[in-house]
Design an enzyme around this catalytic site. Structure first.
Site, PDB file in Angstrom:
ATOM      1  N   HIS A 312       0.499   4.849   1.222  1.00  0.00           N
ATOM      2  CA  HIS A 312       0.655   3.908   2.342  1.00  0.00           C
ATOM      3  C   HIS A 312       2.138   3.823   2.702  1.00  0.00           C
ATOM      4  O   HIS A 312       3.002   3.818   1.817  1.00  0.00           O
ATOM      5  CB  HIS A 312       0.140   2.526   1.907  1.00  0.00           C
ATOM      6  CG  HIS A 312       0.313   1.448   2.928  1.00  0.00           C
ATOM      7  ND1 HIS A 312      -0.267   1.503   4.178  1.00  0.00           N
ATOM      8  CD2 HIS A 312       1.008   0.274   2.893  1.00  0.00           C
ATOM      9  CE1 HIS A 312       0.048   0.405   4.851  1.00  0.00           C
ATOM     10  NE2 HIS A 312       0.822  -0.353   4.109  1.00  0.00           N
ATOM     11  N   ASN A 313       2.443   3.753   4.015  1.00  0.00           N
ATOM     12  CA  ASN A 313       3.846   3.655   4.458  1.00  0.00           C
ATOM     13  C   ASN A 313       4.714   4.663   3.701  1.00  0.00           C
ATOM     14  O   ASN A 313       5.750   4.319   3.117  1.00  0.00           O
ATOM     15  CB  ASN A 313       4.412   2.245   4.239  1.00  0.00           C
ATOM     16  CG  ASN A 313       3.820   1.224   5.195  1.00  0.00           C
ATOM     17  OD1 ASN A 313       3.154   1.582   6.170  1.00  0.00           O
ATOM     18  ND2 ASN A 313       4.046  -0.042   4.930  1.00  0.00           N
ATOM     19  N   GLU A 342       0.969   8.663   5.216  1.00  0.00           N
ATOM     20  CA  GLU A 342       0.915   7.876   6.450  1.00  0.00           C
ATOM     21  C   GLU A 342       2.208   8.032   7.250  1.00  0.00           C
ATOM     22  O   GLU A 342       3.300   8.071   6.675  1.00  0.00           O
ATOM     23  CB  GLU A 342       0.700   6.393   6.119  1.00  0.00           C
ATOM     24  CG  GLU A 342       0.500   5.550   7.365  1.00  0.00           C
ATOM     25  CD  GLU A 342       0.306   4.072   7.065  1.00  0.00           C
ATOM     26  OE1 GLU A 342      -0.329   3.401   7.902  1.00  0.00           O
ATOM     27  OE2 GLU A 342       0.774   3.588   6.024  1.00  0.00           O
ATOM     28  N   ASP A 344       3.966   6.244  10.647  1.00  0.00           N
ATOM     29  CA  ASP A 344       3.999   5.254  11.743  1.00  0.00           C
ATOM     30  C   ASP A 344       5.007   5.742  12.777  1.00  0.00           C
ATOM     31  O   ASP A 344       6.204   5.815  12.475  1.00  0.00           O
ATOM     32  CB  ASP A 344       4.440   3.877  11.226  1.00  0.00           C
ATOM     33  CG  ASP A 344       3.308   3.133  10.532  1.00  0.00           C
ATOM     34  OD1 ASP A 344       2.167   3.593  10.634  1.00  0.00           O
ATOM     35  OD2 ASP A 344       3.568   2.100   9.896  1.00  0.00           O
ATOM     36  N   HIS A 357       8.827   1.309   9.983  1.00  0.00           N
ATOM     37  CA  HIS A 357       7.852   0.217   9.925  1.00  0.00           C
ATOM     38  C   HIS A 357       8.128  -0.696  11.114  1.00  0.00           C
ATOM     39  O   HIS A 357       9.122  -1.412  11.123  1.00  0.00           O
ATOM     40  CB  HIS A 357       7.986  -0.527   8.586  1.00  0.00           C
ATOM     41  CG  HIS A 357       6.753  -1.285   8.219  1.00  0.00           C
ATOM     42  ND1 HIS A 357       6.729  -2.640   8.090  1.00  0.00           N
ATOM     43  CD2 HIS A 357       5.489  -0.867   7.978  1.00  0.00           C
ATOM     44  CE1 HIS A 357       5.501  -3.036   7.763  1.00  0.00           C
ATOM     45  NE2 HIS A 357       4.727  -1.976   7.694  1.00  0.00           N
ATOM     46  N   GLU A 391      -0.323   6.713  12.724  1.00  0.00           N
ATOM     47  CA  GLU A 391      -0.411   5.418  13.397  1.00  0.00           C
ATOM     48  C   GLU A 391       0.514   5.532  14.607  1.00  0.00           C
ATOM     49  O   GLU A 391       1.723   5.361  14.489  1.00  0.00           O
ATOM     50  CB  GLU A 391       0.048   4.287  12.460  1.00  0.00           C
ATOM     51  CG  GLU A 391      -0.859   4.063  11.274  1.00  0.00           C
ATOM     52  CD  GLU A 391      -2.232   3.513  11.664  1.00  0.00           C
ATOM     53  OE1 GLU A 391      -2.297   2.787  12.682  1.00  0.00           O
ATOM     54  OE2 GLU A 391      -3.220   3.827  10.977  1.00  0.00           O
TER      55      GLU A 391
END
Length: 775
Positions: A312-313, A342, A344, A357, A391
Site C-alpha cells: 500500500h502507498n 500501488e 497514486d 500522497h 489510483e
C-alpha cells in the site's frame, strides 16, 4: 584463500582473498557523506583490519566509530542509480558517487569519492565483500560473528584480550557468569600462558562457554556408546523424533554426508556429536520445512486462487502525512517479493504526472521514474506477474502521458491485451503471466467490447472530449475531484458527473484487472465479470466478514479483492492481515515500510513457495460453493493439537547495546494466528540474567480447528515488570510449513533480518483431533 589481516595473524576472522581494492580501503579514504541536498559532509572511511567492518571519523587519525558491518550490506549501486545523488548532479559528479544499500529498512548510505578511481575501489571492494558474505557457510558465519565480538571486546585493538576485557565482553554478549568459573575457562583456553586470549584461544573459550548439555543428553539417548550415532541409530532418531517417515534411511545418509565434519565418519556412515549439532542447527534441522522453501505449489490456477503479496502507498518510505516519496519504496517492495504495488498519480508540472500522497506534505516523484524503476526491478526476485494498482487523479492530457510512459518504458513486459487475443472465461494463472506487468485501474468499457470494437476507439475518444468541452462545470469538478462519483445517483447533474473521464489509451491498458465499486455480494453475482476487482478499506472488509463471511469467501473464489489500510493510519501502521486471508481476500495491501507484528505475519506467510509473492489458498477458499465461514467454521476441517516444548535459547542479543551492564531475562511467547477461535498465545516463565544459553524446558499446548489457515509466531522477550517486556527477536512460520521433532528457530529482528546465531531450541509434536490439554 589467504587471510587479509593487517593485525595479528591470530585474530579470528574470515579468510578473505588478497585484493588490491581491499588493501587500499584498509588504508582509508576521505569521502563526502550525503544525507540531503543541504547535508553533505566530509568523513574519513576505513575498512577495519578484520576486513568485515567499516568505521568512520571526521578526519584521518580522528576518533573513529563503527559505521556498518558487511553482513548488513545488501548491495552497492552506482551514483546514477541514486535519486539523491541524481538531484545533486550539477554540484557533485555522479560518476564519483555510489550508494550502499542495507538489508531491512535501514536508510541507504550515499557517498561521493574524490575521484572516479577511488569510487571504483570502494564499489569493487565492497562487492567482493558482499559476495564473500553471501557465500559463507554456517561455520564461516559463526566464525565471522565471533570475529565481530572479538573486535568489539578488544578495546585497544592489539589482537589479544585480557581477562578484564573478556568480562566486559561477556556482559555485552548477555552472559552473567560466576567470576571464578569464568576465570577457570579463561585459564584453560590460554594455552600460551600469556595471560591473554589470542584469536584461536578465544574461539576455544567460546566453545567452552557454549557447550550444549541438552543436545548432548539427546545425542546420548540414541547413541549406544555415547560417542557416535550409527546409521541405524540416526535412522531411528529421524523416524521416532523428527517424523521423517519412510524417507528416513535415505535422508540419514544424505545428512551424514552433509554435516559430519570427519571424513572417516562419513566413510563409516556415523555421526559424531559435532555433526549431530551441526545438523540440528542447519536448514534441515530448522522449524521451516525445506521442501516449502522453493516453489512447491501448483502455479497454474487462476490468479484469484492465490494470496498475492501486496503493498500500500508503495512510494512512501515514511508516514502518510510528511513522509518521503521515493522510488526506493518500489525497489524495496519488489525485492522483498511484493507482486502488487500501488501508484497514486496526480497532475505534475511541465505536463509530467507525479506520484505522491494527495493533499499531504509528502514529497513528489515523477511517474516515469516509478515506471522505469518497476521495469528494472519487477522480476529480480520473482518471475511471476507484477500488478500496478493505479489510483489516477490526473487530467485527460496527463493520463495520455501516463499511457505513453507505460507503453514505451515497459515495452514487452506490459500486458496490453488478453494472452491469446481471445475472450477468456477465467483469470489467467501466475504461470501463464510470468514476466508480465498488469495494470489495475478504471476502464471505460468491458473487456468484451475492447476485443470486439477496437475500431470504435477514436470515435469514443472524440465524443468524450466534446462532452467535457460542453460542460465547464464538469471540468471544474474534475480539477478538484477527478475521481468519478457514485454511478447509482439518480440526480441528473450527478449522473453526468459520474461518467468517468478516462483517456481511452490508458483505459485500454487495463485488461484483466478492471477496478469497479462494490455494492453488495448479490449485485456482484448478478452484474460483475471475473476480470473486475473491487477494493475495500480494512473497516469495510471486516464488517463484511462479520455480516456475510461465507458470501465473502464465495466472492473471493471467483473474483479478486484488494484490501487497504484505513486512511486514519497516518503513521503508516498496519492491520492484522490474517482475518482478511481467512475470508480468501487475495491482495491484502500493507505498509511494508513499517515493521512490527503485522509485517512479521505477512512475511511469515510469503516466506514459502520460493518467496515468489503468490501463495495458493486452501481448497475450501477456492470453491465458489464453499460452505466455509471464517467467523463460524464447521467441524469438517481437520482439527489438530500442537505440543511445543520450549527447551533452550542460544546467544540471544540485547535490543539496546548501550545498556552494557544489563543482561536480559528472556521468556518465549508462542502466538497462533488463524480463525478467531484459533487465535491465542502462551508464554514460558522468564530465565533470570541469561541471554547466552537460557534453559526453559516448558511445554505449551494448543488446539487448532483450521490448521490450514494458522501461522505461528515465536517471540523472545526480555522480561520487564514495568512494561510489556522488551522485544529481542521473532520468527513466524505457516502451520503447513512446520516440521515436527527437535528443531531450531533462527530468530529475526524487528526488520526481518537474521540475528544469527541467535536461536531457540524446541520440540514440536502435532496430533490429529482435539485430545490433549486445553490451551
Amino acid at each position: 584463500m589467504v587471510s587479509l589481516m593487517q593485525g595479528p595473524p591470530s585474530s579470528p576472522g574470515p579468510g578473505l582473498p588478497i585484493n588490491q581494492d581491499l588493501l587500499l580501503m584498509q588504508k582509508g579514504m576521505l569521502m563526502r557523506k550525503v544525507r540531503s541536498k543541504s547535508w553533505k559532509k566530509l568523513r574519513y572511511f576505513r575498512l577495519q583490519d578484520d576486513g568485515m567492518t567499516v568505521w568512520h571519523a571526521r578526519q584521518a587519525g580522528g576518533t573513529a566509530k563503527p559505521t556498518f558491518s558487511m553482513s548488513d550490506v545488501e548491495t552497492v549501486r552506482e551514483g546514477h542509480e541514486s535519486e539523491l545523488l541524481r538531484s545533486l548532479a550539477e554540484e557533485l559528479p555522479l560518476e564519483q558517487g555510489f550508494t550502499i544499500v542495507f538489508h531491512g529498512r535501514r536508510s541507504n548510505l550515499d557517498l561521493v569519492a574524490n575521484s572516479v578511481e577511488e569510487a571504483k575501489i570502494w564499489m569493487q571492494g565492497l562487492q567482493v565483500l558482499v559476495d564473500f558474505v553471501t557465500s559463507m557457510d554456517q561455520q564461516e558465519r559463526l566464525d565471522q560473528w565471533l570475529s565481530d565480538w572479538f573486535q568489539r571486546g578488544d578495546r585497544n585493538q592489539d589482537g589479544r584480550m585480557s581477562f578484564h576485557e573478556v568480562q566486559r565482553l561477556l556482559h555485552l554478549m548477555n552472559v552473567e557468569m560466576d567470576q571464578e568459573y569464568a576465570f577457570q575457562l579463561f585459564q584453560a583456553a590460554d594455552t600460551s600462558e600469556s595471560g591473554t586470549l589470542e584469536g584461536k584461544e578465544f574461539v576455544e573459550f567460546y566453545k567452552a562457554l557454549t557447550k550444549r548439555t541438552e543436545v548432548q543428553e539427546l545425542f546420548e539417548n540414541f547413541s549406544a556408546d555415547g560417542q557416535k550415532l550409527t546409521l541405524l541409530e540416526f535412522v531411528d532418531f529421524l523416524q521416532e523424533e523428527q517424523k521423517e517417515g519412510e524417507r528416513a534411511s535415505d535422508l540419514a545418509l544424505e545428512l551424514i554426508d552433509r554435516y559430519e565434519p570427519s571424513e572417516s565418519g562419513k566413510l563409516r556412515h556415523v555421526l559424531s556429536m559435532d555433526g549431530f549439532l551441526s545438523y540440528l542447527c542447519s536448514k534441515d534441522g530448522d522449524i521451516f520445512n525445506p521442501t516449502c522453501l522453493p516453489i512447491y505449489q501448483d502455479m497454474t490456477q487462476p490468479l484469484n486462487h492465490y494470496y498475492i503479496n501486496s503493498s500500500h502507498n508503495t512510494y512512501l518510505v515514511g508516514d502518510q502525512l510528511c513522509g518521503q516519496s521515493s522510488v526506493e519504496g518500489y525497489i524495496r517492495a519488489l525485492k522483498r517479493g511484493c507482486r502488487c504495488v500501488e501508484v497514486d498519480i496526480w497532475d505534475g508540472p511541465s505536463g509530467e504526472p507525479i506520484v505522491y500522497h494527495g493533499h499531504t506534505l509528502t514529497s513528489r516523484i515523477p511517474f516515469k521514474d516509478v515506471v522505469a524503476t518497476v521495469a528494472q526491478y519487477a522480476f529480480q526476485t520473482s518471475d511471476y506477474p507484477v500488478i500496478l494498482s493505479l489510483e489516477t487523479h490526473c487530467s485527460w492530457e496527463q493520463q495520455q502521458v501516463m499511457a505513453c510512459h507505460l507503453t514505451e518504458i515497459l515495452g514487452e513486459q506490459l500486458l496490453s491485451t488478453t494472452l491469446d487475443g481471445l475472450l477468456p472465461t477465467q483469470l489467467p494463472s501466475p504461470e501463464e503471466l510470468r514476466g508480465k506487468i498488469l495494470v489495475k485501474g478504471k476502464k471505460l468499457r468491458t473487456l468484451e467490447e475492447d476485443l470486439e470494437e477496437e475500431e470504435e476507439e477514436e470515435e469514443l475518444e472524440s465524443e468524450l472530449e466534446r462532452e467535457q468541452e460542453a460542460d465547464p462545470e464538469l471540468e471544474a469538478q474534475l480539477e478538484s475531484e477527478p475521481q468519478a462519483l457514485s454511478p447509482r445517483s439518480k440526480d441528473k447533474k450527478k449522473e453526468k458527473r459520474s461518467k468517468p473521464i478516462l483517456c481511452p489509451s490508458l483505459s485500454a491498458l487495463v485488461v484483466y484487472l478492471k477496478s469497479v465499486s462494490f455494492h453488495s455480494f448479490t449485485h456482484s453475482r448478478e452484474h460483475y465479470r471475473f476480470y473486475e476487482t473491487s477494493s475495500f478499506s480494512e473497516t469495510k472488509a471486516r464488517s463484511l466478514i462479520k455480516e456475510a463471511g461465507n458470501e465473502f469467501v464465495q466472492h473471493n473464489a471467483w473474483q479478486l479483492s484488494r484490501v487497504y489500510p484505513s486512511g486514519l493510519r497516518t503513521d503508516s501502521s498496519n492491520y492484522n492481515p490474517q482475518e482478511l486471508w481467512n475470508a480468501g481476500c487475495q491482495m491484502v495491501a500493507m505498509n511494508v515500510q513499517t515493521a512490527g507484528l503485522e509485517m512479521d505475519i505477512y512475511d511469515g506467510l510469503f516466506r514459502q513457495n520460493g518467496a515468489c509473492g503468490y501463495v495458493l489458498k486452501p481448497d475450501f477458499l477456492r470453491d465458489v460453493q464453499s460452505s466455509f465461514h471464517p467467523e463460524r467454521p464447521i467441524s469438517s476441517f481437520k482439527a489438530q493439537t500442537l505440543l511445543i516444548q520450549v527447551i533452550s535459547g542460544q546467544q540471544l542479543p540485547k535490543e539496546d547495546m548501550s545498556k552494557e551492564r544489563s543482561i536480559v531475562d528472556p521468556l518465549v511467547r508462542v502466538e497462533i494466528f488463524g480463525i478467531r477461535p484459533d487465535t491465542t498465545r502462551q508464554e514460558t516463565s522468564y530465565v533470570e540474567n541469561n541471554g547466552f544459553n537460557p534453559y526453559w524446558g516448558q511445554t505449551l499446548s494448543f488446539r487448532v480447528l483450521v490448521p490450514e489457515l494458522a501461522l505461528l509466531r515465536f517471540v523472545v522477550k526480555d522480561y520487564n515488570w514495568k512494561s510489556r517486556h522488551d522485544f529481542i527477536g521473532q520468527y513466524t512460520v505457516p502451520w503447513t510449513c512446520m516440521q515436527q521433532g527437535y528443531r531450531h528457530i533462527h530468530l529475526l529482528s524487528k526488520d526481518g533480518i537474521s540475528l544469527h546465531p541467535a536461536s531457540i531450541f524446541v520440540h514440536i509434536s502435532i496430533r490429529e483431533g482435539l485430545e490433549g490439554d486445553e490451551s
